[in-house]
Write a protein that holds these residues in place. Sequence first.
Motif: not given
Length: 111
Positions: A18-29, A93-102
């Motif tokens: 469930s947590n992985n799904d939330i993280a993936v959804k956030k990254e997709i958004d 772009i910075n939000d996407l980078k931060a999400s990807y890095k974290s």
Amino acid sequence: MKIWILFLISSISFFVQSNNDIAVKKEIDLFLGVSECLRNIPSKKIINQEHDELSLITSVIENITLELGTNDNEQKEFRELYKIASKYCSKEINDLKASYKSTPNRVTGGL
């Protein structure tokens, strides 16, 4: 006792998934937010008119993967496009980078 252990293991698995799904959804958004922002860049600002939104998003991915060290084969034609993309969509772009890095346990090799 075995039933409780089975229940506990399945509960943990469900929680982790469930947590992985939330993280993936956030990254997709976030990715869709970048894409939407890039779509709104005036075409006259893009020097080479052959490039479009797809080229801009590719330039963003190229830059992020270079920063993370997961891309050792830079496509230099995207440098100028990334400058344009980051000028108009730096927050997204910075939000996407931060999400990807974290994101923990990220498999290397790109987005």
